[in-house]
Motif scaffolding. Sequence first.
Motif, PDB file in Angstrom:
ATOM      1  N   TYR A  23      -4.846 -46.606  41.720  1.00  0.00           N
ATOM      2  CA  TYR A  23      -5.889 -47.636  41.741  1.00  0.00           C
ATOM      3  C   TYR A  23      -6.051 -48.114  43.185  1.00  0.00           C
ATOM      4  N   ASN A  24      -7.279 -48.126  43.666  1.00  0.00           N
ATOM      5  CA  ASN A  24      -7.538 -48.466  45.057  1.00  0.00           C
ATOM      6  C   ASN A  24      -8.918 -49.111  45.162  1.00  0.00           C
ATOM      7  N   TYR A  25      -9.001 -50.260  45.833  1.00  0.00           N
ATOM      8  CA  TYR A  25     -10.265 -50.993  45.920  1.00  0.00           C
ATOM      9  C   TYR A  25     -10.778 -51.059  47.358  1.00  0.00           C
ATOM     10  N   ASP A  26     -10.448 -50.034  48.114  1.00  0.00           N
ATOM     11  CA  ASP A  26     -10.936 -49.879  49.478  1.00  0.00           C
ATOM     12  C   ASP A  26     -11.420 -48.437  49.637  1.00  0.00           C
ATOM     13  N   TYR A  27     -11.740 -48.055  50.864  1.00  0.00           N
ATOM     14  CA  TYR A  27     -12.119 -46.680  51.155  1.00  0.00           C
ATOM     15  C   TYR A  27     -10.921 -45.985  51.796  1.00  0.00           C
ATOM     16  N   LYS A  28     -10.487 -44.893  51.184  1.00  0.00           N
ATOM     17  CA  LYS A  28      -9.272 -44.232  51.646  1.00  0.00           C
ATOM     18  C   LYS A  28      -9.523 -42.733  51.793  1.00  0.00           C
ATOM     19  N   PHE A  29      -8.961 -42.161  52.847  1.00  0.00           N
ATOM     20  CA  PHE A  29      -9.102 -40.733  53.110  1.00  0.00           C
ATOM     21  C   PHE A  29      -7.744 -40.174  53.511  1.00  0.00           C
ATOM     22  N   VAL A  30      -7.350 -39.070  52.878  1.00  0.00           N
ATOM     23  CA  VAL A  30      -6.069 -38.420  53.173  1.00  0.00           C
ATOM     24  C   VAL A  30      -6.317 -36.936  53.388  1.00  0.00           C
ATOM     25  N   LEU A  31      -5.851 -36.409  54.511  1.00  0.00           N
ATOM     26  CA  LEU A  31      -5.965 -34.988  54.819  1.00  0.00           C
ATOM     27  C   LEU A  31      -4.565 -34.427  55.040  1.00  0.00           C
ATOM     28  N   SER A  32      -4.176 -33.470  54.193  1.00  0.00           N
ATOM     29  CA  SER A  32      -2.867 -32.835  54.311  1.00  0.00           C
ATOM     30  C   SER A  32      -3.055 -31.416  54.836  1.00  0.00           C
ATOM     31  N   VAL A  33      -2.274 -31.077  55.843  1.00  0.00           N
ATOM     32  CA  VAL A  33      -2.378 -29.750  56.441  1.00  0.00           C
ATOM     33  C   VAL A  33      -1.001 -29.108  56.419  1.00  0.00           C
ATOM     34  N   PRO A  34      -0.642 -28.460  55.303  1.00  0.00           N
ATOM     35  CA  PRO A  34       0.635 -27.746  55.286  1.00  0.00           C
ATOM     36  C   PRO A  34       0.525 -26.482  56.114  1.00  0.00           C
ATOM     37  N   GLY A  35       1.576 -26.144  56.810  1.00  0.00           N
ATOM     38  CA  GLY A  35       1.533 -24.961  57.665  1.00  0.00           C
ATOM     39  C   GLY A  35       2.486 -23.886  57.203  1.00  0.00           C
TER      40      GLY A  35
END
Length: 276
Positions: A23-35
């Motif tokens: 649950y989140n009431y803001d703007y959220k961005f997650v970028l995962s870069v597994p190598g």
Amino acid sequence: MANGPAPFSDIGKRAKDLLTKDYNYDYKFVLSVPGSTPMGLVATGLTKGQIFLGDVSAQYKSGRTVVDVKVDTYSNVSTKVTVHEVMPSTKAVLSFDVPDHKSGKLDVQYIHPRIAVDSSIGLNPSPVLNLAAAVGHKDVNLGCEVGFDTASASFTKYTAGISFNKPELSASLILMDKGQTLKASYVHSVDTSNKTQVVAEMTHGLSTLENSFTIGSAHAIDRYNTIKTRFSDNGKVAMLCEREWRPKSLITFSAEYDTKKTEVAPKWGLALALKP
């Protein structure tokens, strides 16, 4: 590491996750870069009102050692070093923040087929000591947690709990807030595939005699779409819709409305998690 009972922090966790996780009431961005190398990167951005918060995390694995480093928008650096099997069935975690020289902490976790012990101590002249232990047999876990402040020579917390877990249901009872609050939770899977789950959580103040409750549900429409709902006795109603639009990449919409404050606009948020 040997298999054993769930740590004390897992008592009541299944119900808590269904009622609060994602649950989140803001703007959220997650970028995962597994190598392909032992190094992995995660970038996170969060907009709260007019404030933007962000951080970049890197993880490096080498043998039994894992090093996590996170740098945020305020140039704070958090470091965590985890060493597995430092002794048989034992894991040690050293964490500290820069420039906060008082943030150092050492955690040691021991998991035995019948007992799980998690201890931590602050690495400063007047540390706070925390100790949690849980014993388990088959579907039942019983545990307690205490915190002691050496500066004031007083207990910061003491909590006890018991849980019963099966694939189709989970129930827990926790005595918290230094023995002032009793919290009970129950999770039940409506179908054998766990596509639909219902959850209820109730707290009772032993000294104030005040009660509160929250009920919720989670339903997997298919392998890509999930809907969660939540209703509390304080009049707040919440809903979450999550879609996996590509493997391990999620878009989540959350909204909450306070039925007792109709003049206040509903809160809503959007989260996007990408994993190429």
